[in-house]
Design a protein around this motif. Structure first.
Motif: not given
Ligand SMILES: [Zn+2]
Length: 480
Positions: A394, A397, A416
C-alpha cells in the motif's frame, strides 16, 4: 530528416567517358547506362575504402601464411596493398572508369563508408557489453545484393542543384567533366545528367542527394537539426510495466500499446495459407516456392509483420520520448530482478503480473532500450528498482499483503482501506523506492512508512497515521 521523391525521366546532356573497356575508350549519352555507371563507380570507390578496414585474422590464418605468431589484423581486401587508402586523384588515374565521375560523387563514399563502419563498431561494443550476440561487421557492397545507388554532395550548391519546374515537378542536375586527356565525340569536356522528379511538398535545405536506381527514388538528405536542449521539469516519477496498461506512471497516466489484432489476424491468415500451399504442392509433386500464389502469401505475411514492427516501434518511441520529456528522475523496474522474482514466486507471480502473456519480452526490452538511450541523451536519471512487493504494498501506509489486491485492476489496502488503481499504486511505490535509492528521500521519510520489507503499520494517532490519511486520495481517472 530526409525527403524522398520519385524519379521520372532521366536525361544526359553531352557524352560521358565511361572508361577503357577491354582497351577501347567507351562513351555514352544513354541515361540508363550513365546512371548505372555512376552507381557502379560509387560502389567501387566505397569498396576501395572498405577494403582497408581490418579485422582480426581467423584462428587458422597462421597455418595458411606460416611463421606468424598470434592473431593479426588483416585488411578486408586481404591484400597488402590495401593497407593504406588511395586518394581520389590516384583512384581516377588508376581506374579509367572513375575518370569522368563527378568529384562530389567520388568523394561521398569515404565519409559514408566510415560512418557505417564506426556505427557498426559501436553497436558491436554495446552488444558485447550487454552480453548480446555481437553482429557481424559490414562487408563489401555487391551489385547483386545491394541497391544500385550513389550519393552526391551538394556542397553549398556546387552540384546536385534542385530546381522547381512546375507545381509538382522539379529537376536535380549533376554535372561532370570528362578527363582532359580524352575528348568527347562532340568535342565537349563537360556533361550533365538531369533527374526529373515528382514533388509533393517544398524541398527543404539539404546537404546531399542520394539516387537509388533500384527503387527509382531520389532522397534529399537534410542537415541534422540541432536537438532542443531539454529544460528541467523538476518532476520525479515512477513507471510500472504491466498487463492492463503497458506503462503506468505514478501521476496516473497510462500508455497502452496500440491494438494490433487486425494485423495479427492478417499475418496468421497468410501464414496458414502458406502452409496449405505447401501441402498442396507436396501432393502435386512440385516445389511450393515456385508457386506465384505461395510467393504472394509470403509477401502478405511479411508486409503484415513489417507493419506490426513499425507500429510497435513508433509507439515505443513516442512513449519513451514523453517520459523523458516529463521527468528528471524516473524509477523503473529492474527487469533482471523481475525475472528472478517471477521465478521464485512461481506460477503466482506470473499470474498476478502476467507480463509475458500480453507483452512479449522482446517488445518490453525494446521499450526499455529506447528509454535508456533517450535518458542518456537528455540528462535524465533512471533508477532501477527491485519490483518485489511493489504491487502488493500500500503506497500511503506501507502495508504489504497478497490480499491487498481486490482484483487485477483495483488495489484495496486491508489495513488502512486505501483504494486506488493497482498499477498507479505500484508506480508510486516504484517512484518512492527510486527516491530512496537515489538518496533524495530516506526510507522512513518517503511518502509511505518503513522499508519495503518491513510490515510495521503506523500506530493510531501517530504522525504516520495522519500522513497516511492525508494521502488517501481518490483514484485518478484513467487518461488515455
Ligand atoms: Zn494502506
Amino acid at each position: 530528416v530526409a525527403q524522398q521523391v520519385k524519379i521520372g525521366r532521366v536525361r544526359v546532356h553531352g557524352s560521358v567517358f565511361l572508361g577503357e573497356i577491354e582497351g577501347v575508350d567507351t562513351w555514352s549519352s544513354n541515361p540508363d547506362t550513365v546512371a548505372a555507371w555512376m552507381a557502379d563507380g560509387w560502389r567501387f570507390r566505397f569498396n576501395q575504402h572498405r577494403s582497408t578496414r581490418k579485422l582480426w585474422s581467423p584462428a587458422d590464418y597462421f597455418d595458411q601464411v606460416g611463421n606468424v605468431d598470434g592473431r593479426i589484423l588483416v585488411p578486408l581486401g586481404n591484400r597488402i596493398t590495401d593497407i593504406t587508402d588511395i586518394t581520389d586523384k590516384q583512384a581516377r588515374l588508376e581506374h579509367s572508369h572513375l575518370a569522368a565521375l563527378p568529384a562530389m560523387v567520388l568523394q561521398s563514399p569515404e565519409k559514408l563508408e566510415s560512418k557505417e563502419w564506426f556505427s557498426a563498431t559501436k553497436r558491436r561494443a554495446t552488444n558485447l557489453q550487454a552480453r548480446r550476440p555481437a553482429w557481424q561487421m559490414p562487408g563489401f557492397r555487391s551489385r547483386a545484393r545491394s541497391d544500385q545507388t550513389f550519393t552526391c554532395w551538394f556542397n553549398n550548391g556546387k552540384t546536385a542543384n534542385y530546381q522547381r519546374t512546375g507545381r509538382r515537378s522539379g529537376v536535380v542536375v549533376i554535372a561532370g567533366q570528362n578527363p582532359a586527356s580524352k575528348f568527347g565525340p562532340a568535342g565537349k569536356a563537360r556533361w550533365r545528367i538531369v533527374f526529373h522528379v515528382r514533388v509533393s511538398e517544398n524541398i527543404r535545405p539539404y546537404t546531399s542527394v542520394q539516387v537509388n536506381l533500384t527503387t527509382g527514388t531520389l532522397t534529399f538528405v537534410n542537415p541534422p537539426t540541432p536537438r532542443a536542449i531539454r529544460t528541467k521539469t523538476g518532476a520525479l516519477g515512477g513507471i510500472d510495466l504491466g498487463v492492463a496498461h503497458t506503462v503506468t506512471t505514478s501521476d496516473g497516466v497510462f500508455f497502452d500499446q496500440p491494438d494490433m489484432t487486425k494485423l495479427e489476424v492478417t499475418r496468421k491468415r497468410a501464414q496458414r495459407r502458406m502452409a496449405k500451399s505447401r501441402l498442396v504442392a507436396a501432393s502435386e509433386h512440385r516445389n511450393f516456392w515456385e508457386s506465384n500464389r505461395y510467393q504472394a502469401r509470403k509477401a502478405e505475411a511479411a508486409a503484415a509483420s513489417a507493419k506490426i514492427a513499425r507500429v510497435r516501434a513508433d509507439w515505443q518511441h513516442k512513449t519513451t520520448a514523453a517520459l523523458v520529456r516529463d521527468y528528471d528522475i524516473l524509477g523503473a523496474e529492474n527487469l533482471n530482478v523481475r525475472n528472478m522474482t517471477r521465478k521464485s514466486h512461481g506460477k503466482n507471480g506470473a499470474q498476478k503480473r502476467g507480463l509475458n502473456r500480453s507483452l512479449a519480452g522482446a517488445a518490453l526490452a525494446a521499450l526499455v532500450s529506447k528509454l535508456t538511450y533517450k535518458v542518456a541523451m537528455n540528462d535524465v536519471t533512471v533508477v532501477a528498482v527491485n519490483p518485489a512487493y511493489t504491487s502488493q504494498r500500500c503506497n500511503p501506509c506501507g502495508h504489504i499483503g497478497k490480499g491487498n489486491r481486490e482484483s487485477q485492476a483495483v488495489f484495496l489496502c486491508r489495513e488502512c482501506g486505501h483504494a486506488d488503481n493497482a498499477d498507479i499504486n505500484a508506480a508510486r511505490n516504484i517512484r518512492d523506492d527510486a527516491l530512496v535509492i537515489a538518496g533524495i528521500a530516506d526510507a522512513v521519510n518517503r511518502s509511505g512508512q518503513g522499508l519495503a520489507r518491513s510490515q510495521n503499520k503506523p500506530k493510531p494517532g501517530s504522525p504516520g497515521a495522519a500522513q497516511a490519511k492525508k494521502r488517501e486520495l481518490p483514484p485518478i481517472a484513467e487518461r488515455r
